[in-house]
Write an enzyme that holds these catalytic residues in place. Structure first.
Site, mmCIF file in Angstrom:
data_model
loop_
_atom_site.group_PDB
_atom_site.id
_atom_site.type_symbol
_atom_site.label_atom_id
_atom_site.label_comp_id
_atom_site.label_asym_id
_atom_site.label_seq_id
_atom_site.Cartn_x
_atom_site.Cartn_y
_atom_site.Cartn_z
ATOM 1 C CG ASN A 20 -24.533 39.518 84.378
ATOM 2 O OD1 ASN A 20 -24.644 38.298 84.422
ATOM 3 N ND2 ASN A 20 -25.512 40.337 84.749
ATOM 4 C CB THR A 32 -18.878 36.242 32.062
ATOM 5 O OG1 THR A 32 -19.206 36.114 30.683
ATOM 6 C CG2 THR A 32 -17.597 37.068 32.199
ATOM 7 C CG HIS A 33 -23.242 34.943 31.915
ATOM 8 N ND1 HIS A 33 -24.347 35.510 32.493
ATOM 9 C CD2 HIS A 33 -22.529 35.985 31.377
ATOM 10 C CE1 HIS A 33 -24.332 36.822 32.299
ATOM 11 N NE2 HIS A 33 -23.227 37.141 31.635
ATOM 12 C CB SER A 72 -17.860 5.340 45.537
ATOM 13 O OG SER A 72 -18.941 4.432 45.435
ATOM 14 C CE LYS A 95 -18.530 8.739 41.924
ATOM 15 N NZ LYS A 95 -18.742 10.016 41.247
ATOM 16 C CG ASN A 116 -16.718 11.027 44.831
ATOM 17 O OD1 ASN A 116 -16.709 11.122 43.611
ATOM 18 N ND2 ASN A 116 -17.304 10.035 45.477
ATOM 19 C CD GLU A 121 -18.954 16.872 46.890
ATOM 20 O OE1 GLU A 121 -19.586 16.103 47.640
ATOM 21 O OE2 GLU A 121 -18.322 16.478 45.898
ATOM 22 C CE1 TYR A 134 -25.595 37.234 80.803
ATOM 23 C CE2 TYR A 134 -27.534 36.815 82.160
ATOM 24 C CZ TYR A 134 -26.487 36.351 81.373
ATOM 25 O OH TYR A 134 -26.351 35.011 81.152
#
Ligand code: ARG
Length: 456
Positions: A116, A161-162, A284, A290, A292, A297, A324
């Site tokens: 432990n 903004t937004h 792709s 492409k 990407n 992501e 423990y």
């Protein structure tokens, strides 16, 4: 009942139970093998210094154990050290290996110790090394963003903004904002380091031992700030260090995720402020044109994973009774995976920041719509003596008059602290350098302590 007959160290266990309870430990614990040896070296050194009769470890025995531990570390580094199913975990594997080499002497190393406190100290030693490396990677990315921002500090960028055009900004303001965000995340890493750098060894199963061990000495040998005071608390603190580190990593990943999102947006053909180098994009299988931003992501996705790992660690701890409990084993996997993802993400983002291209004409073209100058114009009228609300209405009624305003001139005017022309790149770079230097110095102290501990 069938039992795993090789499980000799801590009794016979039903093989299904053994497989379930050890989980991924035989694999994950390999990452702890080296620090487990160091923890054992400190523990045995402390036992050898104990003013106690009969002597627990003579100096000769201490040296023999340390030499054997050094050989095991060598096996670990060569990739030949293994944790068998019967070992269950790294702690019993190292003890087995010591006993194979040293006979009865190996059987003595677990004196005044439990797995432990052993696993608790291993994780803290591991966290400490990783935290220092992680901190340097945070500094690296912050510096890459600052270098990028400083190079393009005079290129105007539509501030939003937004997501709607708001006021003139600059590439330097945009990039250095994310650098500053990461440096603030560094405060959380500093807090995590402080919570982590405490030594639980000697708490044993969680209630101490009836022999006069020197917990301060063990802590000093391993270059901890100090031992946990209360041994019961030392056992309850298992998991806290990992949860705190994961929370800090989650904040870093949130910063990276937001940076990634801006980059995805601003590199779209519709914006084209930035171009991601082609070799950092993926193609792709069907669409020949492409390129990407998969990396970005994935960073967004991995921020979600970190939030999950951080939450899972907290929930494991939430109703954990004192002392423990085996659930704690699962915080180890969360910590290791979360840390790995965060470190990889920082490194890949640095590659992005170092290779990002700016398209100044696209950045300037975005100022064709005059609204983005409205607030600056209103404040110009204020500077000429007009009350702000009157200026606001006058500008709103004559937006077309702003067409053709020069964004370069507008961003040059904001000389106040942190404005488009007031960003102190040198100070931010100084923060990044100081943060890196602090981590490097901390690691150097640790390395020196380990070198002297293992030097026999
Ligand atoms: N693999 C275990 C863990 O990570 C080691 C400690 C086992 N101790 C025990 N009392 N079952 O927590």
């Amino acid at each position: 009942m069938k039992t795993a007959d090789t499980a000799t160290t801590v009794g016979k266990i039903n093989p299904d139970v053994l497989a379930f309870t050890e989980g991924k430990d035989p694999v994950l614990d390999l990452a702890l093998a080296e620090v487990d040896c160091l923890g054992t070296a400190a523990h045995v050194t402390m036992l050898s210094h104990m003013d106690f009769r009969p002597v627990l470890f003579t100096e000769t025995q201490r040296v023999a154990v340390i030499r054997a531990l050094r050989d095991i570390i060598d096996e670990v580094r060569r990739g030949v050290f293994t944790i068998t199913a019967a070992d269950q975990d790294v702690h019993l594997a190292v003890e087995r290996r010591l006993t194979e080499r040293l006979g009865d002497l190996g059987k003595k190393v677990h004196t005044c110790r439990s797995r432990n406190d052993q696993v608790a100290v291993d994780i803290r030693l591991h966290v400490r090394n990783e935290l220092n490396a992680l901190s340097e990677e945070v500094a690296d990315l912050a510096e890459a963003l600052l270098a990028f921002g400083e190079t393009y500090r005079k290129i105007p960028l539509v501030g939003r903004t937004h997501l709607q055009p708001a006021m003139p900004s600059s590439v330097g303001m945009w990039a250095s904002a994310y650098a500053e965000m990461l440096l603030d995340d560094g405060y959380l890493l500093e807090a995590a380091a402080k919570v982590n750098n405490l030594c639980p060894l000697g708490s044993a199963a969680g209630y101490g031992v009836p022999l006069p061990i020197d917990r301060q000495l063990t802590s000093d040998l391993l270059a901890f700030d100090r031992p946990h005071h209360n041994v019961f608390y030392a056992s309850c603190a298992r998991g806290k260090d990992e949860a705190v580190l994961l929370a800090a990593c989650a904040q870093i990943m949130l910063s990276l995720s937001r940076l990634a999102e801006d980059l995805i947006l601003f590199s779209m053909p519709e914006f084209r402020y930035f171009t991601l180098p082609r070799d950092l994009c993926t193609g792709s299988s069907i669409m020949p044109q492409k390129y990407n931003p998969d990396v970005l992501e994935l960073i967004r996705g991995k921020a979600a994973l970190l939030l999950g790992q951080s939450t899972a660690a907290n929930v494991i701890l939430k109703a954990m009774p004192g002392g423990y409990n085996r659930d704690l084993q699962d915080t180890k996997e969360l910590y290791m995976e979360g840390l790995r993802v965060t470190r990889t993400s920082l490194r890949i983002m640095k590659l992005m920041a170092e290779n990002l291209k700016v398209n100044p004409e696209a950045c300037r073209a975005a100022f064709a719509e005059p609204g983005v100058f409205a607030t600056d114009r209103a404040l110009e009228l204020v500077a000429g003596g007009m009350p702000f609300r009157d200026a606001y209405h006058q500008v709103r009624d004559h937006l077309e008059d702003l067409r053709g305003m020069d964004p370069d001139e507008v961003i040059a005017k904001k000389t106040h602290l942190g404005g488009t022309n007031g960003i102190d790149f040198a100070a931010l770079r100084g923060r990044a350098e100081a943060f890196r230097a602090q981590a490097a110095a901390a690691q150097a102290r640790v390395d020196a302590a380990f070198a002297s501990l293992m030097n026999v």
